[in-house]
Design an enzyme around this catalytic site. Structure first.
Site, PDB file in Angstrom:
ATOM      1  N   HIS A  11     -16.749   4.466   7.629  1.00 35.42           N
ATOM      2  CA  HIS A  11     -17.005   3.201   6.535  1.00 35.42           C
ATOM      3  C   HIS A  11     -15.033   2.577   6.854  1.00 35.42           C
ATOM      4  O   HIS A  11     -14.691   1.964   6.266  1.00 35.42           O
ATOM      5  CB  HIS A  11     -17.325   3.533   5.189  1.00 35.42           C
ATOM      6  CG  HIS A  11     -16.647   3.221   4.105  1.00 35.42           C
ATOM      7  ND1 HIS A  11     -17.399   1.256   3.852  1.00 35.42           N
ATOM      8  CD2 HIS A  11     -15.725   2.906   2.726  1.00 35.42           C
ATOM      9  CE1 HIS A  11     -16.696   1.039   3.331  1.00 35.42           C
ATOM     10  NE2 HIS A  11     -16.094   1.655   2.225  1.00 35.42           N
ATOM     11  N   ASP A  21       0.348 -23.566  20.313  1.00 37.12           N
ATOM     12  CA  ASP A  21      -0.591 -21.974  20.565  1.00 37.12           C
ATOM     13  C   ASP A  21       0.359 -21.541  20.899  1.00 37.12           C
ATOM     14  O   ASP A  21       1.470 -21.982  20.227  1.00 37.12           O
ATOM     15  CB  ASP A  21      -1.268 -22.283  22.117  1.00 37.12           C
ATOM     16  CG  ASP A  21      -2.748 -22.138  22.167  1.00 37.12           C
ATOM     17  OD1 ASP A  21      -2.303 -20.636  21.392  1.00 37.12           O
ATOM     18  OD2 ASP A  21      -3.700 -22.261  23.086  1.00 37.12           O
ATOM     19  N   TRP A  34     -10.512   9.346   7.388  1.00 39.16           N
ATOM     20  CA  TRP A  34      -9.960   8.511   8.119  1.00 39.16           C
ATOM     21  C   TRP A  34      -8.383   8.505   8.841  1.00 39.16           C
ATOM     22  O   TRP A  34      -8.165   8.374   9.783  1.00 39.16           O
ATOM     23  CB  TRP A  34     -10.090   6.997   8.023  1.00 39.16           C
ATOM     24  CG  TRP A  34      -8.911   6.559   6.733  1.00 39.16           C
ATOM     25  CD1 TRP A  34      -8.529   7.014   5.531  1.00 39.16           C
ATOM     26  CD2 TRP A  34      -7.485   6.290   7.423  1.00 39.16           C
ATOM     27  NE1 TRP A  34      -7.714   6.720   4.948  1.00 39.16           N
ATOM     28  CE2 TRP A  34      -6.935   6.026   5.926  1.00 39.16           C
ATOM     29  CE3 TRP A  34      -7.088   5.574   7.784  1.00 39.16           C
ATOM     30  CZ2 TRP A  34      -6.000   5.509   5.779  1.00 39.16           C
ATOM     31  CZ3 TRP A  34      -5.708   4.899   8.195  1.00 39.16           C
ATOM     32  CH2 TRP A  34      -5.560   4.900   6.462  1.00 39.16           C
ATOM     33  N   SER A  78      -4.171  -3.386  20.835  1.00 39.00           N
ATOM     34  CA  SER A  78      -4.482  -4.851  20.618  1.00 39.00           C
ATOM     35  C   SER A  78      -3.753  -4.848  19.393  1.00 39.00           C
ATOM     36  O   SER A  78      -3.160  -6.335  19.944  1.00 39.00           O
ATOM     37  CB  SER A  78      -6.252  -4.780  20.260  1.00 39.00           C
ATOM     38  OG  SER A  78      -6.180  -6.027  19.367  1.00 39.00           O
ATOM     39  N   SER A  79      -3.432  -4.517  18.063  1.00 38.44           N
ATOM     40  CA  SER A  79      -2.659  -5.102  17.071  1.00 38.44           C
ATOM     41  C   SER A  79      -0.988  -5.525  17.955  1.00 38.44           C
ATOM     42  O   SER A  79      -0.622  -6.220  17.143  1.00 38.44           O
ATOM     43  CB  SER A  79      -2.635  -3.390  16.225  1.00 38.44           C
ATOM     44  OG  SER A  79      -4.066  -3.701  15.649  1.00 38.44           O
ATOM     45  N   HIS A 126       1.642   4.416   5.884  1.00 37.86           N
ATOM     46  CA  HIS A 126       1.698   3.709   4.345  1.00 37.86           C
ATOM     47  C   HIS A 126       2.367   2.420   4.804  1.00 37.86           C
ATOM     48  O   HIS A 126       1.435   1.678   3.954  1.00 37.86           O
ATOM     49  CB  HIS A 126       2.829   4.338   3.596  1.00 37.86           C
ATOM     50  CG  HIS A 126       2.983   3.842   2.184  1.00 37.86           C
ATOM     51  ND1 HIS A 126       1.732   3.663   1.088  1.00 37.86           N
ATOM     52  CD2 HIS A 126       3.556   2.293   1.619  1.00 37.86           C
ATOM     53  CE1 HIS A 126       1.832   3.191  -0.036  1.00 37.86           C
ATOM     54  NE2 HIS A 126       3.103   2.016   0.619  1.00 37.86           N
ATOM     55  N   GLU A 139       0.826   0.754   7.115  1.00 37.93           N
ATOM     56  CA  GLU A 139      -0.487   0.207   7.667  1.00 37.93           C
ATOM     57  C   GLU A 139      -0.893  -0.636   6.161  1.00 37.93           C
ATOM     58  O   GLU A 139      -1.723  -2.002   5.991  1.00 37.93           O
ATOM     59  CB  GLU A 139      -1.308   1.484   8.171  1.00 37.93           C
ATOM     60  CG  GLU A 139      -2.908   1.298   7.677  1.00 37.93           C
ATOM     61  CD  GLU A 139      -3.078  -0.413   9.099  1.00 37.93           C
ATOM     62  OE1 GLU A 139      -2.294  -0.417   9.698  1.00 37.93           O
ATOM     63  OE2 GLU A 139      -3.982  -0.466   8.789  1.00 37.93           O
ATOM     64  N   TYR A 151       0.687  -2.122   3.732  1.00 34.10           N
ATOM     65  CA  TYR A 151       0.667  -3.383   3.235  1.00 34.10           C
ATOM     66  C   TYR A 151       1.137  -3.498   4.172  1.00 34.10           C
ATOM     67  O   TYR A 151       0.825  -5.677   4.484  1.00 34.10           O
ATOM     68  CB  TYR A 151       2.403  -3.328   3.369  1.00 34.10           C
ATOM     69  CG  TYR A 151       2.764  -2.260   2.654  1.00 34.10           C
ATOM     70  CD1 TYR A 151       2.141  -2.785   0.827  1.00 34.10           C
ATOM     71  CD2 TYR A 151       3.775  -0.869   2.136  1.00 34.10           C
ATOM     72  CE1 TYR A 151       2.693  -1.421  -0.330  1.00 34.10           C
ATOM     73  CE2 TYR A 151       4.356  -0.550   0.959  1.00 34.10           C
ATOM     74  CZ  TYR A 151       3.144  -1.179  -0.400  1.00 34.10           C
ATOM     75  OH  TYR A 151       3.273  -0.434  -1.740  1.00 34.10           O
ATOM     76  N   SER A 177      -0.291 -17.177  -1.889  1.00 31.60           N
ATOM     77  CA  SER A 177       0.708 -17.975  -2.285  1.00 31.60           C
ATOM     78  C   SER A 177       1.072 -19.738  -1.877  1.00 31.60           C
ATOM     79  O   SER A 177       1.950 -20.557  -2.121  1.00 31.60           O
ATOM     80  CB  SER A 177       2.424 -16.980  -1.478  1.00 31.60           C
ATOM     81  OG  SER A 177       2.788 -16.060  -1.503  1.00 31.60           O
ATOM     82  N   HIS A 214       4.705  10.088  -0.803  1.00 35.72           N
ATOM     83  CA  HIS A 214       3.985  10.171  -1.627  1.00 35.72           C
ATOM     84  C   HIS A 214       2.412   9.973  -1.294  1.00 35.72           C
ATOM     85  O   HIS A 214       1.496  10.578  -2.808  1.00 35.72           O
ATOM     86  CB  HIS A 214       3.855   8.344  -2.559  1.00 35.72           C
ATOM     87  CG  HIS A 214       3.777   7.888  -2.382  1.00 35.72           C
ATOM     88  ND1 HIS A 214       4.304   5.974  -1.851  1.00 35.72           N
ATOM     89  CD2 HIS A 214       2.872   6.801  -1.106  1.00 35.72           C
ATOM     90  CE1 HIS A 214       3.443   5.372  -2.176  1.00 35.72           C
ATOM     91  NE2 HIS A 214       2.415   5.430  -1.060  1.00 35.72           N
ATOM     92  N   HIS A 215       1.634  10.191  -0.445  1.00 36.23           N
ATOM     93  CA  HIS A 215       0.396  10.229  -0.338  1.00 36.23           C
ATOM     94  C   HIS A 215       0.031  12.213  -0.492  1.00 36.23           C
ATOM     95  O   HIS A 215      -1.003  12.281   0.097  1.00 36.23           O
ATOM     96  CB  HIS A 215       0.301   9.815   1.306  1.00 36.23           C
ATOM     97  CG  HIS A 215      -0.228   8.420   0.937  1.00 36.23           C
ATOM     98  ND1 HIS A 215      -1.790   7.422   1.054  1.00 36.23           N
ATOM     99  CD2 HIS A 215       0.885   7.851   1.144  1.00 36.23           C
ATOM    100  CE1 HIS A 215      -1.193   6.689   1.099  1.00 36.23           C
ATOM    101  NE2 HIS A 215       0.805   6.112   1.361  1.00 36.23           N
ATOM    102  N   THR A 271       6.738  -6.592  -6.360  1.00 39.25           N
ATOM    103  CA  THR A 271       5.373  -7.302  -6.070  1.00 39.25           C
ATOM    104  C   THR A 271       5.429  -7.234  -7.611  1.00 39.25           C
ATOM    105  O   THR A 271       4.678  -8.424  -7.948  1.00 39.25           O
ATOM    106  CB  THR A 271       4.710  -5.428  -6.331  1.00 39.25           C
ATOM    107  OG1 THR A 271       5.032  -4.446  -5.259  1.00 39.25           O
ATOM    108  CG2 THR A 271       3.512  -5.854  -6.413  1.00 39.25           C
ATOM    109  N   LYS A 303       6.449 -10.698  -7.819  1.00 40.32           N
ATOM    110  CA  LYS A 303       5.244 -11.418  -6.558  1.00 40.32           C
ATOM    111  C   LYS A 303       4.490 -12.421  -7.983  1.00 40.32           C
ATOM    112  O   LYS A 303       4.084 -13.173  -8.165  1.00 40.32           O
ATOM    113  CB  LYS A 303       5.229 -11.113  -5.625  1.00 40.32           C
ATOM    114  CG  LYS A 303       5.980 -10.706  -4.792  1.00 40.32           C
ATOM    115  CD  LYS A 303       4.889 -10.309  -3.285  1.00 40.32           C
ATOM    116  CE  LYS A 303       4.441 -12.085  -2.811  1.00 40.32           C
ATOM    117  NZ  LYS A 303       4.952 -12.739  -1.935  1.00 40.32           N
ATOM    118  N   ARG A 362     -12.968  13.127  -4.141  1.00 45.54           N
ATOM    119  CA  ARG A 362     -13.529  12.303  -3.030  1.00 45.54           C
ATOM    120  C   ARG A 362     -14.337  12.720  -2.333  1.00 45.54           C
ATOM    121  O   ARG A 362     -14.052  13.934  -1.784  1.00 45.54           O
ATOM    122  CB  ARG A 362     -12.163  11.495  -2.090  1.00 45.54           C
ATOM    123  CG  ARG A 362     -11.097  11.128  -3.183  1.00 45.54           C
ATOM    124  CD  ARG A 362      -9.561  11.241  -2.158  1.00 45.54           C
ATOM    125  NE  ARG A 362     -10.091  10.036  -1.119  1.00 45.54           N
ATOM    126  CZ  ARG A 362      -9.053   9.311  -0.410  1.00 45.54           C
ATOM    127  NH1 ARG A 362      -8.140   9.812  -0.310  1.00 45.54           N
ATOM    128  NH2 ARG A 362      -9.242   8.515   0.933  1.00 45.54           N
TER     129      ARG A 362
END
Lengths: 537, 44, 316
Positions: free
Chosen positions: A78, A107, A143, A169-170, A253, A255, A257, A268, A302-303, A328, A331, A450
């Protein structure tokens, strides 16, 4: 106006006729953008079906449907499918479609590479999803693939190869976007006149360039640890399992963002359009995105507050993480200030944007709570964290993608979507997503970890509420599918070139639907046409 | 049926700019791929 | 004897808590509602974190409450402003869009205020963190080892003296284990210990600990990463192969406290609970003496009590 600049050359205006040639051999940014979006929607439903299995098993205490190992496969898949298959390709698709239109480019800078970046993805996901049907099963270690657990999986090589493909790809997509934005802007489209969405993608692309190779390195080490006898993470050979977590979250991390900065960009665009007022503090918005991107590189641990970091490291990563709340917050305040004094209407894209601002902020609040290390010792790896990141990713990233889809769909298809059913989709989604995720805060605080397939009866009531919300939220997304399909193939109401009354920017100066080729001759950029060009700030 | 850009119809200025950008970014990608390996070697 | 030093240990965080309590009360009185129902083990419908039962467990609890209060207040202000804007500045009410898009003063204000709030929160969190990091002065050491999918507890030393050969495996109790099998047809609601439902939260042999004693845990693993978590103690700590982590607790009240493995560790991750039985020091002394006696004559006969001396010394 810019319309003249896109003056028709009829021989160039039409898409290639053959289906195979048009879609498989495409080098057109709009067609590739469409491919990305269709792929993303497909993956959204596949990943969603995994979530339905999870919520069904958790509906009541006791194992009723699946074995624990299959449950772990579902949670792992998932996450991988939603992150790499649904959210990221959706943003790349929106970027492909809109960035050239927004900056007046004919293009993408590297159209053939663009084709390759997309067509790698279906193969990568076919490879990864095939593991579910192989003997030994799919990845079930989460994951994050922490060793040593992930090394017990017999499908590790498939997943690592699939992740390498997604990473390639990314990276190609990110290089393409940076090269396009830096080199292909129409004359007069200065960097600080670009739409915020383009800015957010430019910064996101730099994050991708920096962290996807790190993930590739980390999973390569997993591969060699399992199959080639190395001991990067094997304590028996002098390695260190925690090192993997450092490397992984150095990717992980930023990732996070990568999945939210383009969403900030979309919001925006939408808010000023429907408030009919230029965005408040354009430069502050751009600097805030850049600031968040920078901070994302120095908060990874922090993870890992529960792995036993030294006290100094705990304190540094706590302070750095809390600092993210400042840009943040800027924003969020700026979006509210954009609304203040405007002249607002609430079509579906605006409804999603408003829901985004509120619910993403709630996700931000729980993020702030998670940053406080002593409290995190309790929150860590509980449903509180699950609630937190689903508020940020579902009501954050996914809502922004849906809002962006409604916002630009008339430009893509040339027809208006059905506003009534769009609103039905919105209200169902926003109600059920809260029924789904809000009780998970309570579960986590009460002590439910979890990634468990079964739980004590004390957690039963909120799990059942959450599951009911989950099924209804999942079903609501079928309305979304219906609205999009209807708009693409059956809608009759023609969309104007400037679809929304308050919309500004070059993308609204081309016809609806956007012709196959646009801006073959660079448009003449007039500042008052731009969302921010005429604003002195 | 490729687009103009794919047919190399970019102006020379664009072409140079794109090439330079891609070169720089490719170097960055390579450097970051090596980063975790370097980090581990340094910690040994 | 040792109780004096316990008091000193407890005094530092206690004073910090007093200030935090005041802040919490000032910021968010509504939280008292949630605070009133805090208890050690999960309860149906529980809404907030447990206060816990140790000298330190109040730290995460009060930080949680203060941070939640701060977030609720900010949320009310920001969302309130947003809803006022959405009501007042609607096109259907004839609102005409204004032209401004910049205001340096308010931007400085709404950057500075969050910075100040964060500094206050950071200050409180740092205090709690520093007191948690201090594992010195422990009167007892317990070695916790994670396995797929059970825990092993070894009593290393107590009151300055090494404990000989007291250690055992602790795994999910039989009734829960039978009930949790797919298609068992058994009712999770029927798994009870006394009046309490202990489905998936009960073990065959609980970890027995004395109250009012600073206990140091050294935590490691023999296979994959696990995480040892008893919510009533206020922290969790990962059990990582090849690494020994340490943490401490000092339990205030006797009772049975339940927790679970908190780090995904394979298929039975959800089925390796933790149960701590906290007893008075006298009862603990009796229990420990009985254990030592039982294991002393024939250490090889009880495989569960494998020598603590053989515990991986290389890990240190």
């Amino acid at each position: 106006m810019a319309h003249e600049a896109t003056h028709d050359h009829h021989d160039h205006h039409h898409a290639p006729q053959g289906f195979f040639q048009r879609w498989v051999m495409s080098t057109n940014h709009k067609d590739i953008g469409t491919l990305y979006l269709v792929f993303s929607l497909t993956m959204f439903f596949i990943g969603g079906s995994f979530a339905m299995v999870i919520r069904a098993e958790l509906f009541k205490p006791g194992l009723d449907l699946v074995q624990p190992y299959f449950f772990n496969e579902m949670t792992t898949m998932h996450a991988l499918v939603m992150i790499f298959g649904a959210i990221m390709p959706a943003f790349v698709g929106l970027g492909n479609w809109m960035i050239p239109l927004m900056i007046g480019a004919p293009d993408m800078a590297l159209p053939r590479m663009n084709n390759l970046s997309f067509w790698i993805l279906p193969f990568a996901f076919a490879l990864m999803l095939s593991t579910l049907f192989l003997p030994g099963g799919g990845p079930a270690g989460g994951w994050t693939m922490y060793p040593p657990l992930s090394l017990q999986s017999s499908s590790l090589a498939y997943v690592v190869f699939a992740i390498h493909l997604m990473g390639i790809s990314s990276i190609m997509g990110a290089i393409n976007i940076i090269a396009t934005i830096l080199n292909m802007r129409a004359p007069g489209m200065d960097l600080l006149k670009m739409p915020v969405f383009v800015w957010s993608w430019l910064i996101t692309a730099f994050l991708l360039i920096a962290v996807m190779p790190v993930l590739a390195g980390a999973v390569t080490m997993l591969l060699t640890d399992k199959y080639f006898g190395t001991s990067f993470f094997n304590p028996g050979g002098g390695g260190d399992p925690v090192l993997y977590q450092h490397v992984f979250w150095f990717f992980g991390h930023p990732e996070v963002y990568i999945m939210i900065l383009p969403a900030f960009g979309i919001i925006s665009e939408i808010v000023p359009t429907f408030a009919r007022k230029p965005i408040f503090g354009y430069r502050a918005m751009v600097y805030a995105i850049a600031c968040i991107a920078f901070l994302s590189f120095i908060v990874w641990a922090h993870h890992m507050f529960a792995v036993g970091l030294p006290l100094g490291a705990d304190i540094f990563f706590m302070y750095a993480t809390m600092l993210i709340a400042v840009p943040t917050g800027v924003k969020v305040f700026n979006w509210v200030a954009t609304m203040w004094g405007g002249s607002m209407t609430f079509e579906t894209p605006m409804l999603f944007a408003v829901a985004f601002i509120i619910l993403f902020t709630i996700g931000g609040f729980s993020g702030l709570m998670l940053a406080l290390v002593p409290a995190d010792f309790q929150y860590h790896d509980t449903y509180f964290v699950v609630a937190h990141f689903h508020y940020v990713l579902v009501t954050g990233a996914a809502f922004a993608i849906m809002g962006g889809t409604y916002y630009w769909l008339p430009k893509w298809t040339g027809h208006m979507y059905n506003e009534f059913w769009g609103k039905v989709h919105f209200w169902c989604s926003v109600v059920f997503v809260n029924v789904l995720f809000f009780p998970q805060h309570f579960l986590g605080l009460a002590g439910m970890p979890r990634r468990i397939p079964d739980y004590n009866v004390a957690f039963a009531n909120f799990n059942m509420i959450s599951s009911i919300g989950g099924f209804l939220f999942g079903a609501s997304q079928l309305i979304f599918l219906g609205v999009v399909v209807h708009c693409a193939f059956f809608a009759r109401k023609k969309a104007a070139d400037r679809v929304w009354e308050g919309a500004k920017g070059l993308e609204w100066t081309v016809p609806s639907p956007a012709p196959h080729h646009t801006f073959e001759v660079p448009p003449v950029v007039r500042d008052e046409e731009l969302a921010h060009g005429h604003v002195d700030d | 049926m490729t687009s103009q850009a794919a047919n190399g119809q970019l102006g020379p200025k664009h072409r140079h700019g794109v090439r330079r950008t891609v070169l720089v970014l490719a170097i960055v990608v390579g450097a970051f791929f090596l980063l975790p390996f370097v980090q581990i070697l340094l910690m040994k | 004897m040792t109780s004096g030093s316990i008091r000193t240990d407890g005094a530092e965080p206690g004073r910090g808590l007093g200030i935090k309590r005041a802040v919490a009360a000032a910021l968010a009185p509504m939280l008292a509602l949630c605070a009133g129902i805090a208890q050690a083990n999960p309860e149906p419908g529980q809404l907030n974190m447990t206060r816990g039962v140790t000298t330190w467990s109040g730290e995460p609890y009060f930080l949680n409450n203060v941070a939640l209060g701060v977030c609720v207040v900010i949320g009310i202000v920001v969302f309130g402003a947003m809803f006022i804007a959405m009501f007042r500045f609607r096109k259907s009410r004839g609102a005409v869009p204004e032209k401004w898009s910049h205001n340096t003063t308010v931007e400085i204000i709404w950057t500075a205020i969050p910075v100040l709030i964060l500094m206050a929160l950071a200050w409180m969190a740092t205090g709690g963190l520093v007191s948690f990091a201090d594992t010195t002065g422990a009167q007892m050491t317990i070695k916790v080892t994670g396995y797929q999918w059970k825990w092993r507890y070894d009593y290393v030393d107590y009151q300055g003296k090494p404990v000989s050969k007291v250690g055992f495996m602790s795994r999910l109790d039989e009734l829960s284990d039978k009930t949790r099998q797919l298609g068992s047809g058994m009712d999770p609601y029927a798994v009870k210990t006394g009046n309490e439902n202990t489905y998936l939260l009960n073990v065959d042999k609980p970890l027995v600990l004395p109250i009012h004693t600073k206990i140091r845990f050294v935590i490691t693993s023999e296979d994959v990463i696990h995480s040892w978590w008893v919510p009533a103690f206020g922290w969790k700590m990962d059990a990582i192969p090849g690494i020994v982590n340490s943490a401490w607790t000092n339990i205030n009240e006797a009772g049975t406290y339940r927790g679970q493995c908190a780090e995904l560790c394979g298929q039975d991750h959800g089925f390796m609970p933790i149960v701590v039985k906290a007893v008075s020091q006298e009862d603990f002394n009796k229990w420990l003496a009985a254990q030592e006696q039982a294991n002393a004559p024939a250490p090889a006969a009880t495989p569960a009590a494998a020598s603590t001396a053989a515990a991986p010394a290389g890990h240190g």
